[in-house]
Design a protein around this motif. Structure first.
Motif, mmCIF file in Angstrom:
data_model
loop_
_atom_site.group_PDB
_atom_site.id
_atom_site.type_symbol
_atom_site.label_atom_id
_atom_site.label_comp_id
_atom_site.label_asym_id
_atom_site.label_seq_id
_atom_site.Cartn_x
_atom_site.Cartn_y
_atom_site.Cartn_z
ATOM 1 N N MET A 185 63.841 19.722 15.818
ATOM 2 C CA MET A 185 62.650 20.558 15.994
ATOM 3 C C MET A 185 62.993 22.038 15.949
ATOM 4 S SD MET A 185 59.970 18.905 18.701
ATOM 5 C CE MET A 185 58.736 20.124 18.243
ATOM 6 N N ILE A 186 64.166 22.393 16.468
ATOM 7 C CA ILE A 186 64.513 23.817 16.546
ATOM 8 C C ILE A 186 65.447 24.266 15.420
ATOM 9 C CG2 ILE A 186 64.153 23.857 19.035
ATOM 10 C CD1 ILE A 186 67.161 23.786 19.450
ATOM 11 N N GLY A 187 65.809 23.318 14.562
ATOM 12 C CA GLY A 187 66.600 23.673 13.392
ATOM 13 C C GLY A 187 68.034 24.050 13.691
ATOM 14 N N THR A 188 68.725 23.215 14.467
ATOM 15 C CA THR A 188 70.119 23.486 14.782
ATOM 16 C C THR A 188 70.891 22.176 14.836
ATOM 17 O OG1 THR A 188 71.571 24.723 16.278
ATOM 18 C CG2 THR A 188 69.899 23.340 17.308
ATOM 19 N N ALA A 189 72.200 22.274 15.000
ATOM 20 C CA ALA A 189 73.036 21.081 15.119
ATOM 21 C C ALA A 189 72.816 20.440 16.487
ATOM 22 C CB ALA A 189 74.502 21.452 14.947
ATOM 23 N N THR A 190 72.969 19.125 16.560
ATOM 24 C CA THR A 190 72.779 18.408 17.821
ATOM 25 C C THR A 190 73.703 18.949 18.901
ATOM 26 O OG1 THR A 190 72.189 16.415 16.565
ATOM 27 C CG2 THR A 190 72.736 16.109 18.890
ATOM 28 N N GLU A 191 74.954 19.266 18.538
ATOM 29 C CA GLU A 191 75.931 19.780 19.499
ATOM 30 C C GLU A 191 75.469 21.106 20.101
ATOM 31 O OE1 GLU A 191 76.599 18.943 16.347
ATOM 32 O OE2 GLU A 191 77.603 17.009 16.676
ATOM 33 N N SER A 192 74.886 21.969 19.281
ATOM 34 C CA SER A 192 74.382 23.262 19.759
ATOM 35 C C SER A 192 73.213 23.065 20.721
ATOM 36 C CB SER A 192 73.928 24.131 18.583
ATOM 37 O OG SER A 192 75.013 24.412 17.727
ATOM 38 N N CYS A 193 72.356 22.119 20.406
ATOM 39 C CA CYS A 193 71.207 21.818 21.265
ATOM 40 C C CYS A 193 71.683 21.313 22.627
ATOM 41 C CB CYS A 193 70.313 20.784 20.590
ATOM 42 S SG CYS A 193 68.850 20.325 21.540
ATOM 43 N N ILE A 194 72.652 20.406 22.623
ATOM 44 C CA ILE A 194 73.199 19.859 23.873
ATOM 45 C C ILE A 194 73.821 20.969 24.714
ATOM 46 C CG2 ILE A 194 75.014 18.360 24.832
ATOM 47 C CD1 ILE A 194 74.493 16.481 22.411
ATOM 48 N N ARG A 195 74.549 21.868 24.059
ATOM 49 C CA ARG A 195 75.200 22.974 24.759
ATOM 50 C C ARG A 195 74.166 23.913 25.403
ATOM 51 N NH1 ARG A 195 77.990 24.438 20.853
ATOM 52 N NH2 ARG A 195 76.810 26.243 20.132
ATOM 53 N N LEU A 196 73.080 24.194 24.686
ATOM 54 C CA LEU A 196 72.043 25.076 25.210
ATOM 55 C C LEU A 196 71.282 24.426 26.365
ATOM 56 C CD1 LEU A 196 70.477 26.818 22.088
ATOM 57 C CD2 LEU A 196 71.544 27.928 24.041
ATOM 58 N N LEU A 197 71.019 23.118 26.259
ATOM 59 C CA LEU A 197 70.356 22.399 27.346
ATOM 60 C C LEU A 197 71.210 22.456 28.609
ATOM 61 C CD1 LEU A 197 68.945 19.235 25.515
ATOM 62 C CD2 LEU A 197 67.589 21.041 26.575
ATOM 63 N N SER A 198 72.512 22.297 28.432
ATOM 64 C CA SER A 198 73.438 22.370 29.563
ATOM 65 C C SER A 198 73.416 23.763 30.183
ATOM 66 C CB SER A 198 74.855 22.023 29.093
ATOM 67 O OG SER A 198 75.763 22.097 30.166
ATOM 68 N N GLU A 199 73.331 24.786 29.335
ATOM 69 C CA GLU A 199 73.258 26.169 29.823
ATOM 70 C C GLU A 199 71.962 26.402 30.601
ATOM 71 O OE1 GLU A 199 72.586 30.529 27.825
ATOM 72 O OE2 GLU A 199 74.010 29.194 26.804
ATOM 73 N N PHE A 200 70.836 25.902 30.052
ATOM 74 C CA PHE A 200 69.538 26.030 30.734
ATOM 75 C C PHE A 200 69.569 25.316 32.087
ATOM 76 C CE2 PHE A 200 66.412 26.780 26.953
ATOM 77 C CZ PHE A 200 67.073 27.953 26.644
ATOM 78 N N ASN A 201 70.276 24.182 32.110
ATOM 79 C CA ASN A 201 70.386 23.391 33.343
ATOM 80 C C ASN A 201 71.200 24.160 34.400
ATOM 81 O OD1 ASN A 201 70.180 20.898 34.938
ATOM 82 N ND2 ASN A 201 72.355 20.640 34.492
ATOM 83 N N LYS A 202 72.308 24.748 33.985
ATOM 84 C CA LYS A 202 73.186 25.479 34.906
ATOM 85 C C LYS A 202 72.518 26.731 35.480
ATOM 86 C CE LYS A 202 77.576 23.966 32.893
ATOM 87 N NZ LYS A 202 78.733 24.348 32.034
ATOM 88 N N THR A 203 71.652 27.360 34.681
ATOM 89 C CA THR A 203 70.996 28.588 35.134
ATOM 90 C C THR A 203 69.661 28.317 35.834
ATOM 91 O OG1 THR A 203 70.068 28.853 32.891
ATOM 92 C CG2 THR A 203 72.079 30.077 33.415
ATOM 93 N N GLY A 204 69.329 27.030 36.036
ATOM 94 C CA GLY A 204 68.136 26.665 36.810
ATOM 95 C C GLY A 204 66.814 26.722 36.072
ATOM 96 N N LEU A 205 66.863 26.816 34.756
ATOM 97 C CA LEU A 205 65.622 26.835 33.974
ATOM 98 C C LEU A 205 65.030 25.435 33.845
ATOM 99 C CD1 LEU A 205 66.743 29.209 31.074
ATOM 100 C CD2 LEU A 205 65.346 29.795 33.050
ATOM 101 N N ILE A 206 65.909 24.453 33.699
ATOM 102 C CA ILE A 206 65.490 23.056 33.576
ATOM 103 C C ILE A 206 66.407 22.192 34.436
ATOM 104 C CG2 ILE A 206 64.619 23.365 31.215
ATOM 105 C CD1 ILE A 206 67.174 21.940 30.221
ATOM 106 N N GLU A 207 66.002 20.934 34.596
ATOM 107 C CA GLU A 207 66.844 19.964 35.291
ATOM 108 C C GLU A 207 67.020 18.756 34.380
ATOM 109 O OE1 GLU A 207 66.024 17.042 38.955
ATOM 110 O OE2 GLU A 207 66.039 19.161 39.551
#
Length: 225
Positions: A185-207
């Motif tokens: 959906m966002i036009g990136t590699a799966t690995e990049s998406c996973i890394r960004l989700l992990s970053e969002f999780n660590k910074t408290g944006l998502i769980e």
């Protein structure tokens, strides 16, 4: 499957302009299908001799890129019609429609739809408005892909999923996309998406809980997007 004149989802598409007699006529010629999760409703390059009305479930509309990856162009939910543009332009399907969950869809033959198109001015105007709205969304998506970075696009997509498809009782996103689908959906590699989700999780944006995603700081996500 209920008769067309009794179907609630028709109120969310061009079909709302049809008269009761036209709906009864349509009900007599439609074919109802159950589409299992992961199965195609139709595929890119296929001739679609009619339109599909989504009664239950959600599907992804995808375009195969040159590198062999599927780019998700749109998510279609109950009430939407699939294949209108291909039917009117008399061309093969430009996108594939793949079920993201178990679905109920109704197929209405081209001959019937074009009859309504020629005889019911409000219906034909509704169809054209829908196609114009899709083109407008496509323009916005193209600009986002060109001007927003991946982090911004991910934040925007998570907000879109909550706003358009809702949340479960535990506040997690109701529509569960795989990491690969989210990347599509966002036009990136799966690995990049996973890394960004992990970053969002660590910074408290998502769980993150397994495959579930819960938005925990909507205002910050909006600022990022």
């Amino acid at each position: 499957m209920s008769k067309c004149e009794q179907c609630i989802v028709r109120q969310f598409s061009s079909l709302k302009a049809l008269t009761k007699d036209e709906l009864i006529k349509m009900a007599d010629c439609k074919t109802s299908y159950t589409i299992k999760k992961g199965e195609p409703i139709f595929e890119e390059g296929e001739t679609v001799n009619g339109v599909y009305c989504v009664k239950e479930g959600v599907c992804k509309m995808t375009k195969l890129s040159d590198n062999g990856k599927d780019q998700i162009v749109k998510l279609a939910k109950p009430g939407e019609l699939l294949g209108q543009r291909s039917m009117i332009s008399d061309e093969a399907a430009n996108l594939s429609a793949i079920a993201l969950e178990d679905m109920q869809v109704c197929f209405i033959p081209k001959s019937e739809i074009m009859g309504f198109f020629n005889e019911n001015n409000q219906f034909s105007m509704n169809v054209m408005k829908t196609i114009c709205e899709d083109l407008k969304e496509s323009d916005i998506h193209m600009v986002d892909m060109a001007q927003k970075n991946v982090k911004q696009r991910l934040a925007e997509t998570l907000l879109y999923l909550e706003e358009n498809f809702g949340v479960n009782e535990d506040k997690s996103l109701k529509l569960q996309l795989s990491r690969e689908e989210l990347a599509g959906m966002i036009g990136t590699a799966t690995e990049s998406c996973i890394r960004l989700l992990s970053e969002f999780n660590k910074t408290g944006l998502i769980e993150l809980t397994g495959k579930k995603i819960t938005i925990t700081d909507k205002s910050k996500l909006k600022r990022i997007s």
